[in-house]
Design a protein around this motif. Structure first.
Motif, short mmCIF file in Angstrom:
data_model
loop_
_atom_site.label_atom_id
_atom_site.label_comp_id
_atom_site.label_asym_id
_atom_site.label_seq_id
_atom_site.Cartn_x
_atom_site.Cartn_y
_atom_site.Cartn_z
N ILE A 16 71.88 45.23 48.37
CA ILE A 16 73.01 45.94 48.59
C ILE A 16 72.68 47.38 47.02
O ILE A 16 72.52 47.03 46.44
N MET A 17 73.73 48.31 47.19
CA MET A 17 74.10 49.11 45.42
C MET A 17 74.81 49.00 45.56
O MET A 17 75.84 49.36 46.18
N LEU A 18 75.25 48.98 44.43
CA LEU A 18 76.79 48.44 43.56
C LEU A 18 77.07 49.91 42.83
O LEU A 18 76.56 50.42 42.15
N GLN A 25 82.63 48.34 40.97
CA GLN A 25 81.81 47.37 42.04
C GLN A 25 81.16 46.19 40.99
O GLN A 25 81.14 44.97 41.25
N TRP A 26 80.68 47.00 40.28
CA TRP A 26 79.33 46.18 39.23
C TRP A 26 80.68 45.49 38.80
O TRP A 26 80.67 44.25 37.98
N HIS A 27 81.74 46.34 37.53
CA HIS A 27 82.63 45.31 37.07
C HIS A 27 82.96 44.82 37.41
O HIS A 27 83.18 43.67 36.94
N LYS A 28 83.93 44.89 38.20
CA LYS A 28 84.39 43.97 39.32
C LYS A 28 83.91 42.14 39.76
O LYS A 28 84.18 41.71 39.00
N PHE A 29 82.19 42.78 39.90
CA PHE A 29 81.55 41.11 40.04
C PHE A 29 81.16 41.09 38.74
O PHE A 29 81.29 39.48 38.99
N LYS A 30 80.89 41.71 37.84
CA LYS A 30 80.99 40.75 36.15
C LYS A 30 82.55 39.82 35.99
O LYS A 30 82.28 38.89 35.10
N GLU A 31 83.08 40.25 36.09
CA GLU A 31 84.45 39.44 36.00
C GLU A 31 85.22 38.31 37.03
O GLU A 31 85.58 37.34 36.20
N VAL A 32 83.91 38.06 38.11
CA VAL A 32 84.16 36.82 39.01
C VAL A 32 82.95 36.41 38.03
O VAL A 32 83.26 35.28 39.13
N TYR A 37 74.11 53.39 39.45
CA TYR A 37 74.60 52.85 40.60
C TYR A 37 73.51 50.90 40.16
O TYR A 37 71.86 51.40 39.67
N VAL A 38 73.78 49.54 40.14
CA VAL A 38 73.24 49.02 40.15
C VAL A 38 72.53 48.12 41.51
O VAL A 38 73.47 48.04 42.82
N ASN A 39 71.23 48.59 41.59
CA ASN A 39 70.33 48.31 42.94
C ASN A 39 70.01 46.73 42.82
O ASN A 39 69.11 46.80 42.45
N ILE A 40 69.87 45.86 43.82
CA ILE A 40 70.29 44.47 44.10
C ILE A 40 69.00 44.50 45.27
O ILE A 40 70.05 44.82 46.33
N ARG A 41 67.93 44.72 45.20
CA ARG A 41 67.13 44.98 46.95
C ARG A 41 65.94 43.96 46.85
O ARG A 41 65.46 43.75 45.77
N GLU A 42 65.64 43.77 47.78
CA GLU A 42 64.45 43.12 48.42
C GLU A 42 63.24 44.27 48.27
O GLU A 42 63.46 45.39 49.19
#
Length: 109
Positions: free
Chosen positions: A84-86, A90-97, A64-69
């Motif tokens: 958020i934990m992707l 979801q990470w690959h879709k995020f990179k596409e946008v 997972y890619v975890n983006i956290r405070e």
């Protein structure tokens, strides 16, 4: 009629979570990241500033890619609720946008 303790105008947080996930405030000092679980590797952690990190983590055999405070607790940074934990999908879709997001930022900011 009871009044709300906080109004939307008084909220200065740039996150969508409430105050219950804010950790104790401690004096600023160099703190190490301490998190429970999957034996974090510093090679898989990137500092975004203001106690926010991106981490590549493994949980139950999946990555997972975890983006956290994080918050400071007795000199150690601990993960908070804000984040958020992707999944890898979801990470690959995020990179596409991201290119479209960059264009929107250039137009609007």
């Amino acid at each position: 009629m009871p009044k709300n303790k906080h109004s939307k105008k008084d909220d200065t947080s740039d996150s969508d979570s409430g105050p219950d996930d804010r950790g104790p405030i401690a004096p600023a000092k160099k703190a190490k990241i301490q998190s429970k679980g999957s034996g974090d590797n510093d090679d898989n952690s990137w500092d975004l500033g203001k106690n926010r990190f991106v981490k590549l983590t493994e949980f139950k055999g999946k990555w997972y890619v975890n983006i956290r405070e994080f918050y400071n607790a007795d000199g150690e940074l601990r993960p908070g609720k804000k984040g958020i934990m992707l999944t890898m999908e979801q990470w690959h879709k995020f990179k596409e946008v991201v290119p479209e997001l960059e264009d929107a930022i250039k137009r609007n900011v």
